[in-house]
Design an enzyme around this catalytic site. Structure first.
Site, PDB file in Angstrom:
ATOM      1  N   LYS A 149      60.178  66.100  55.101  1.00 27.25           N
ATOM      2  CA  LYS A 149      58.700  66.358  54.924  1.00 27.25           C
ATOM      3  C   LYS A 149      57.761  65.218  54.640  1.00 27.25           C
ATOM      4  CE  LYS A 149      58.963  70.723  52.456  1.00 27.25           C
ATOM      5  NZ  LYS A 149      58.321  71.714  53.410  1.00 27.25           N
TER       6      LYS A 149
ATOM      7  N   ARG B 107      65.042  80.743  53.898  1.00 28.67           N
ATOM      8  CA  ARG B 107      65.245  81.732  54.548  1.00 28.67           C
ATOM      9  C   ARG B 107      66.825  81.903  54.714  1.00 28.67           C
ATOM     10  NH1 ARG B 107      61.414  80.950  59.633  1.00 28.67           N
ATOM     11  NH2 ARG B 107      60.417  79.866  58.049  1.00 28.67           N
TER      12      ARG B 107
HETATM   13  N1  BES Z   1      59.100  75.557  50.758  1.00 22.44           N
HETATM   14  C1  BES Z   1      58.561  75.391  51.826  1.00 22.44           C
HETATM   15  C2  BES Z   1      57.344  76.264  52.028  1.00 22.44           C
HETATM   16  C3  BES Z   1      56.027  76.025  51.247  1.00 22.44           C
HETATM   17  C4  BES Z   1      55.014  75.099  51.601  1.00 22.44           C
HETATM   18  C5  BES Z   1      55.909  76.392  50.037  1.00 22.44           C
HETATM   19  C6  BES Z   1      54.010  74.772  50.984  1.00 22.44           C
HETATM   20  C7  BES Z   1      54.948  76.106  49.080  1.00 22.44           C
HETATM   21  C8  BES Z   1      53.909  75.328  49.689  1.00 22.44           C
HETATM   22  C9  BES Z   1      59.415  75.879  53.069  1.00 22.44           C
HETATM   23  O1  BES Z   1      60.843  75.821  52.919  1.00 22.44           O
HETATM   24  C10 BES Z   1      59.247  75.191  54.259  1.00 22.44           C
HETATM   25  O2  BES Z   1      59.243  74.141  54.363  1.00 22.44           O
HETATM   26  N2  BES Z   1      58.740  75.973  55.253  1.00 22.44           N
HETATM   27  C11 BES Z   1      58.367  75.519  56.641  1.00 22.44           C
HETATM   28  C12 BES Z   1      58.860  76.408  57.568  1.00 22.44           C
HETATM   29  C13 BES Z   1      58.985  75.855  59.012  1.00 22.44           C
HETATM   30  C14 BES Z   1      59.712  74.510  59.089  1.00 22.44           C
HETATM   31  C15 BES Z   1      59.249  76.801  60.018  1.00 22.44           C
HETATM   32  C16 BES Z   1      56.771  75.600  56.667  1.00 22.44           C
HETATM   33  O3  BES Z   1      56.132  76.567  56.446  1.00 22.44           O
HETATM   34  O4  BES Z   1      56.275  74.922  57.254  1.00 22.44           O
HETATM   35 MN    MN Z   2      61.387  73.768  53.536  1.00 23.60          MN
END
Ligand code: BES
Ligand code: MN
Ligand code: ZN
Length: 466
Positions: free
Chosen positions: A248, A322
């Site tokens: 990230k 997931r």
């Molecule tokens: N933990 C994150 C989602 C999240 C984002 C929670 C912001 C709280 C605040 C999750 O694991 C994630 O990174 N999701 C990605 C999925 C994508 C790569 C398909 C997302 O939402 O960008």
């Molecule tokens: Mn994630």
């Protein structure tokens, strides 16, 4: 802090007496009526306050008039919010003993009153070497004892969850969550990596591989004689989500210690459940790990096999929640429970859709979803149902495996829901995406910024109404 139920708050020696005022009406206090309303034209709009001194003429040193807004719009949720505002004001004034007059308010509002007090009283200052001396010590009120006790317990479960989710990832590790679970005095089993491997949890374990911290699969169980129903609650337990190799950006990683907020909520609920003694069996399940880019990290293009034998092509290592939930859902379904509810900070897409004012909810049973939405609404947690149309799964189709873990950017919250559904078998299931509600960047209603304890009120509200 303690709430004490008394016969008459106006005879108690206190720093502040809080009296309520519905818009356009009068309070139960003559001083307030004369100075605030008649002389200063204070209207009592929702959440507004007006302060008066009593100069030693009364047992209370000050009077705080609390505006409750229009009487016809008033409800328990409004009371909780207003009470929280008053508590914040009292904290600013460093009041130690406060008395609440709830004249004209029904006794069955007591539960939300207590919640408002305790939720507003929360702060996370354990790492401050100098702590502010603004804690309220005693709250006096004329209210229903039973409601006060119930609200107090629900708020305590929230505090438990908020503390855990606010705790830095360096301390709130998978092993720490496991040891906290073991300390709750429930029937609890912790599965280590090897045992998870034997159970075939290839999706969960892949996520954990990039971290030096070992994964822990946690199963807590509360039961009673002849339970009316058997429910499993699952919390996403990513103690830290760096994104893994699909790392990230710094700004998105900053709050990713909150990625175990679902787990924190489940632990919060399980921490208090014995005190409520509900006539249902409740299983609390957490697949706890970290998503890190260590030297053995799982990689884009890898193919994982989940507990139910389904294969998953890794499209993005940041869609890790997931994967951990896939194995946890398989495990829960094998318990033969009636209902499975998962709580997860799952998608940024849900946050984009609903912001921080509502969680997204999906599932395979509209009745369960509706009941959860109602339980949340009654307790100050909003949820909004998102669609589960098959089309959202289109972009998760894989050439070489049964599915991919991520795909198109649009409709990401629904796609994640459909992904999870592939691991749900023969059970009523609801999925609550708390990505937007679990960790607030600024204060919202009775909550301060930081961890909100999202899901605790909904889950307890639902469990206790069975
Ligand atoms: N933990 C994150 C989602 C999240 C984002 C929670 C912001 C709280 C605040 C999750 O694991 C994630 O990174 N999701 C990605 C999925 C994508 C790569 C398909 C997302 O939402 O960008
Ligand atoms: Mn994630
Ligand atoms: Zn995550």
């Amino acid at each position: 802090m303690e709430i004490k139920v008394v016969e008459n708050v106006k005879t108690i020696e206190s720093d502040i007496l809080i009296v309520n005022l519905f818009e356009g009406e009068k309070t139960s206090n003559d001083l307030a009526n004369e100075y605030a309303i008649t002389q200063d034209n204070f209207k009592g709009k929702f959440g507004e306050t007006y302060l008066l001194q009593t100069y030693g003429k009364e047992p209370f040193r000050k009077v705080l008039v609390l505006g409750l807004g229009k009487k016809e719009e008033f409800c328990p949720n409004k009371l909780r919010e207003a009470v929280a505002k008053a508590v914040k004001k009292c904290m600013q004034m460093e009041a130690k003993r406060i008395a609440f007059s709830l004249d004209g308010i029904e006794f069955d509002y007591s539960e939300q009153f207590a919640m408002g007090i305790y939720i507003a009283d929360y702060k996370f200052d354990k790492y401050k070497s100098e702590k502010k001396n603004n804690k309220i010590q005693e709250v006096y009120v004329q209210a229903g004892e039973e409601g006060i006790k119930k609200g107090e317990k629900i708020a305590a479960a929230m505090t438990f969850a908020r503390n855990l989710a606010n705790e830095p990832a360096q301390f709130a590790t998978p092993s720490e969550l496991a040891s906290i679970a073991l300390d709750l005095g429930l029937e609890t089993k912790i599965y280590d990596k090897d045992e998870c491997e034997k159970m075939g949890m290839g999706a969960f374990l892949a996520v954990a591989r990039g971290s030096a911290k070992p994964p822990k699969f946690i199963h807590m169980k509360y039961t009673c004689e002849n339970p009316k129903k058997r429910i499993a609650i699952i919390g996403k337990g990513l103690c830290f989500d760096s994104g893994g190799l699909d790392i990230k950006p710094a700004s998105s990683m900053l709050t990713m210690r909150d990625d175990m907020s679902g787990a924190a909520a489940v632990l919060g609920v399980m921490s208090i459940i014995k005190e409520f003694n509900p006539q249902v069996e409740v299983h609390g399940i957490i697949a706890a790990c970290e998503n890190m880019p260590g030297c053995d990290a799982y990689k884009p293009g890898d193919i994982l096999t989940a507990k139910n034998g389904k294969t998953i092509e890794v499209d993005n290592t940041d869609a890790e929640g997931r994967l951990t939930l896939a194995d946890a859902l398989c495990y829960a379904c094998e318990l033969g429970v009636d209902e499975v509810i998962d709580l997860a900070t799952l998608t940024g897409a849900c946050m984009v859709a609903l912001g921080s004012c509502a969680a997204g909810i999906m599932g395979n049973d509209d009745e369960l979803i509706k009941r959860l939405i109602d339980a949340g609404a009654r307790n100050g947690e909003r949820m909004w149902q998102l669609p589960m149309w098959e089309e959202y799964f289109e972009s998760l189709k894989s050439e070489i495996a049964d599915m991919k873990n991520s795909g198109a950017r649009w409709g990401g919250a629904s796609a994640a829901g459909l992904f999870l559904q592939k691991f749900v078998k023969d059970v009523k299931w609801a999925h609550i995406d708390i990505a937007g509600t679990a960790f607030l960047d600024k204060p919202q209603k009775e909550l301060i910024s930081g961890a909100s304890g999202a899901g605790v009120r909904t889950l307890l509200g639902y469990i206790l109404e069975q």
